[in-house]
Scaffold this active site. Sequence first.
Site, short mmCIF file in Angstrom:
data_model
loop_
_atom_site.label_atom_id
_atom_site.label_comp_id
_atom_site.label_asym_id
_atom_site.label_seq_id
_atom_site.Cartn_x
_atom_site.Cartn_y
_atom_site.Cartn_z
N THR A 117 -11.57 6.06 -7.12
CA THR A 117 -12.95 5.75 -6.72
C THR A 117 -12.99 4.93 -5.43
O THR A 117 -12.08 4.13 -5.16
CB THR A 117 -13.63 4.93 -7.84
OG1 THR A 117 -14.85 4.41 -7.34
CG2 THR A 117 -12.78 3.76 -8.29
N TYR A 142 -14.18 -2.35 -13.17
CA TYR A 142 -14.03 -0.89 -13.02
C TYR A 142 -13.10 -0.57 -11.85
O TYR A 142 -12.12 0.16 -12.00
CB TYR A 142 -15.40 -0.25 -12.82
CG TYR A 142 -15.33 1.18 -12.35
CD1 TYR A 142 -14.82 2.17 -13.20
CD2 TYR A 142 -15.73 1.55 -11.07
CE1 TYR A 142 -14.74 3.49 -12.77
CE2 TYR A 142 -15.64 2.86 -10.64
CZ TYR A 142 -15.15 3.83 -11.49
OH TYR A 142 -15.05 5.12 -11.06
#
Length: 330
Positions: A117, A142
């Site tokens: 990501t 995350y």
Amino acid sequence: MTVLVTGGAGYIGSHMVWRLLDAGEKVVVVDRLSTGFDWAVPSEANLVIGDIGDQTFVEELLRSNEIRSVFHFAGSIVVPESVSDPLGYYLNNTVNSRSLIAACVQSGVQEFVFSSTAAVYGTPDAMDPVSETASLRPESPYGNSKLMTEMMLRDVSAAHPMHHACLRYFNVAGADPLGRTGQSTQNATHLIKVATQTALSKRPDMQVFGSDYPTPDGTCVRDYIHVSDLVEAHYLALQHMRTEKQNLTANCGYGHGHSVLEVIDMVKRVSGSDFPVAVSPRRPGDAVSIVANADLLKNQLNWQPRYDDLELIVKHALRWEDTLDRRNNI
Ligand code: UDP
């Protein structure tokens, strides 16, 4: 030889499964169906319901299916949820990835493609497109949980004969152009999903989180990549590892962004629905602008995006959302 797709019942994973089947690959999906749907997996693929954190189970799966390549999509993706439940994210994204990687090493997997990501970069220093060499400063559990898996893969590839590709996604949107799959996630929070649901009256209205950012129209800018171009990059990464025997870390975006208001205007135009939109305060943790420098993917893999067009992305997303309506799944 067979390819394993973890999280193949989810949004991006199910598009990958279709791409692999279209290319004539044999596909096994492993998914515990915590957020995915069994109906999202095409019948030509073999769906095995199970947990990638169970190393013994995964080793048996890899061996019995003679799996040589793995696409790893399974994971949790909601940034604010990771802030309130960091240990859940480290378990699901980092610890379970470690088990999966260990099973792959034990079973002689040769190629491993990982869903990473842009959150590994944190907030970029400037509004310029971010390249892969930018500082890695995740700002959420995350982002940390994904970066730790990237680190494991780097070390594992140095020690064992398994190549890896870490693909850092920017904002993924749209749906399969042939209408075979799309984003079906319950309670989705992503902009294009929320806007298409509002256009179809599944939500009464929607919010713009902040209109006082230092951008031309005051709303945040993101690089929205069509999910089909994204999975194409994955397939090219697999071919690259198969033929060149090299690792790869690459951004997945188009290199230009759209503001929140531009996206909402496009959804209104394409849907023909002038749905209510209210301006709310800024959402905590939102960066002003995150846009990919996508040169590496284009130069190294000869990636040629086919859907770099916000109107097409929105069209496909709307069509899928409407299909979901008729199927009465959501
Ligand atoms: N956004 C918004 N309203 C929504 C959902 C998102 O204004 O209902 C904004 C959000 O604040 C961000 C951008 O849209 O600036 C993209 O958000 P999204 O959650 O889609 O992706 P993110 O960039 O956070 O991964």
